[in-house]
Design a protein around this motif. Structure first.
Motif, short mmCIF file in Angstrom:
data_model
loop_
_atom_site.label_atom_id
_atom_site.label_comp_id
_atom_site.label_asym_id
_atom_site.label_seq_id
_atom_site.Cartn_x
_atom_site.Cartn_y
_atom_site.Cartn_z
N ALA A 122 -58.75 -5.73 -8.08
CA ALA A 122 -56.77 -6.06 -7.87
C ALA A 122 -56.36 -5.64 -8.37
N ILE A 123 -57.63 -6.46 -9.91
CA ILE A 123 -57.14 -5.32 -11.43
C ILE A 123 -56.57 -3.99 -11.23
N ASP A 124 -58.03 -3.36 -10.76
CA ASP A 124 -57.81 -1.85 -10.88
C ASP A 124 -56.75 -1.40 -10.57
N LYS A 125 -56.90 -1.87 -8.76
CA LYS A 125 -55.61 -1.24 -8.10
C LYS A 125 -54.00 -1.33 -8.47
N ALA A 126 -53.71 -2.38 -9.46
CA ALA A 126 -53.25 -2.70 -10.68
C ALA A 126 -52.98 -1.42 -11.41
N GLY A 127 -53.53 -1.41 -11.58
CA GLY A 127 -53.69 -0.66 -13.00
C GLY A 127 -53.03 0.71 -12.71
N PHE A 128 -54.01 0.93 -11.79
CA PHE A 128 -53.68 2.48 -10.71
C PHE A 128 -51.63 2.86 -10.67
N ALA A 129 -52.04 1.69 -10.05
CA ALA A 129 -50.13 1.78 -9.99
C ALA A 129 -49.65 1.76 -10.82
N LEU A 163 -42.06 12.36 -13.40
CA LEU A 163 -41.99 13.38 -12.80
C LEU A 163 -40.49 13.70 -12.64
N ALA A 164 -39.88 12.32 -12.56
CA ALA A 164 -38.79 12.27 -12.05
C ALA A 164 -37.77 12.56 -13.39
N ASN A 165 -38.02 12.53 -14.49
CA ASN A 165 -37.57 12.69 -15.72
C ASN A 165 -37.95 14.05 -15.92
N GLY A 166 -38.72 14.82 -16.47
CA GLY A 166 -38.60 15.80 -16.67
C GLY A 166 -38.52 16.02 -17.78
N ASP A 167 -38.01 17.12 -19.00
CA ASP A 167 -37.74 16.81 -20.39
C ASP A 167 -37.16 15.74 -20.43
N LYS A 168 -36.14 15.25 -20.16
CA LYS A 168 -34.90 13.84 -20.27
C LYS A 168 -35.92 12.84 -20.69
N SER A 169 -37.30 12.40 -20.64
CA SER A 169 -38.01 11.38 -20.36
C SER A 169 -38.11 10.70 -22.47
N ASP A 170 -37.96 10.21 -23.41
CA ASP A 170 -37.63 9.56 -23.46
C ASP A 170 -38.52 9.50 -24.82
N LYS A 171 -38.82 9.65 -25.52
CA LYS A 171 -39.55 10.12 -26.69
C LYS A 171 -40.98 9.82 -26.46
N ASP A 172 -40.56 7.78 -26.23
CA ASP A 172 -41.78 7.04 -26.51
C ASP A 172 -42.24 6.64 -24.82
N ALA A 232 -51.12 13.61 -20.52
CA ALA A 232 -52.71 13.77 -21.42
C ALA A 232 -53.21 11.62 -21.61
N GLU A 233 -51.53 11.30 -21.65
CA GLU A 233 -52.03 9.65 -21.92
C GLU A 233 -51.89 9.02 -20.79
N LEU A 234 -51.63 9.96 -20.05
CA LEU A 234 -51.65 9.10 -18.32
C LEU A 234 -52.85 9.36 -17.92
N GLU A 235 -53.99 10.74 -18.58
CA GLU A 235 -54.44 10.50 -17.80
C GLU A 235 -55.76 9.94 -18.43
N LYS A 236 -55.43 9.55 -19.54
CA LYS A 236 -56.93 8.95 -21.14
C LYS A 236 -56.79 7.32 -19.94
N LEU A 237 -55.81 7.26 -19.62
CA LEU A 237 -55.33 5.36 -18.92
C LEU A 237 -56.23 5.99 -17.08
N PHE A 238 -55.22 6.52 -16.82
CA PHE A 238 -56.33 6.74 -15.41
C PHE A 238 -57.67 6.84 -15.65
N ALA A 285 -45.93 5.47 -13.74
CA ALA A 285 -45.98 6.36 -15.28
C ALA A 285 -45.51 7.13 -14.78
N MET A 286 -45.93 8.04 -13.93
CA MET A 286 -46.63 9.62 -13.75
C MET A 286 -45.49 9.87 -12.36
N GLN A 287 -44.95 9.33 -12.08
CA GLN A 287 -43.98 9.80 -10.94
C GLN A 287 -42.65 9.69 -11.76
N ASP A 288 -42.69 8.96 -12.64
CA ASP A 288 -41.51 8.61 -14.18
C ASP A 288 -41.58 9.84 -14.46
#
Length: 90
Positions: free
Chosen positions: A49-56, A66-75, A80-86, A61-64
């Motif tokens: 359950a915890i793993d599934k929540a982490g993947f979700a 992609l949706a924000n593109g270059d407009k995403s905030d600096k934080d 690469a960070e998302l890949e490492k978390l995954f 974050a990945m969807q956000d």
């Protein structure tokens, strides 16, 4: 925050709350000397359950990103960070 976004966050939070309840059950079983097979089975369910929540969370974050593109905030996490978390969940 969109309604869809709120629903996704609520679903993740609910999954984590269920895992929290399952973990409380595991702790109670351990403290009462429960059958090891049962304890391990329950612990496996909590872990899943915890793993599934982490993947979700990472998928959200990945969807956000992609949706924000270059407009995403600096934080915002980088791809690469998302890949490492995954990979840390696998």
């Amino acid at each position: 925050m969109t309604n869809s976004n709120e629903q996704e966050i609520r679903a993740i939070a609910n999954r984590l709350k269920r895992a929290q309840g399952q973990l409380a059950s595991v702790i109670a079983s351990v403290e009462s000397g429960g059958d090891c097979r049962s304890v391990v089975t329950q612990l496996s369910a909590v872990s899943g359950a915890i793993d599934k929540a982490g993947f979700a969370i990472i998928a959200k974050a990945m969807q956000d990103c992609l949706a924000n593109g270059d407009k995403s905030d600096k934080d915002a996490p980088t791809v690469a960070e998302l890949e490492k978390l995954f990979l840390s969940l696998s």
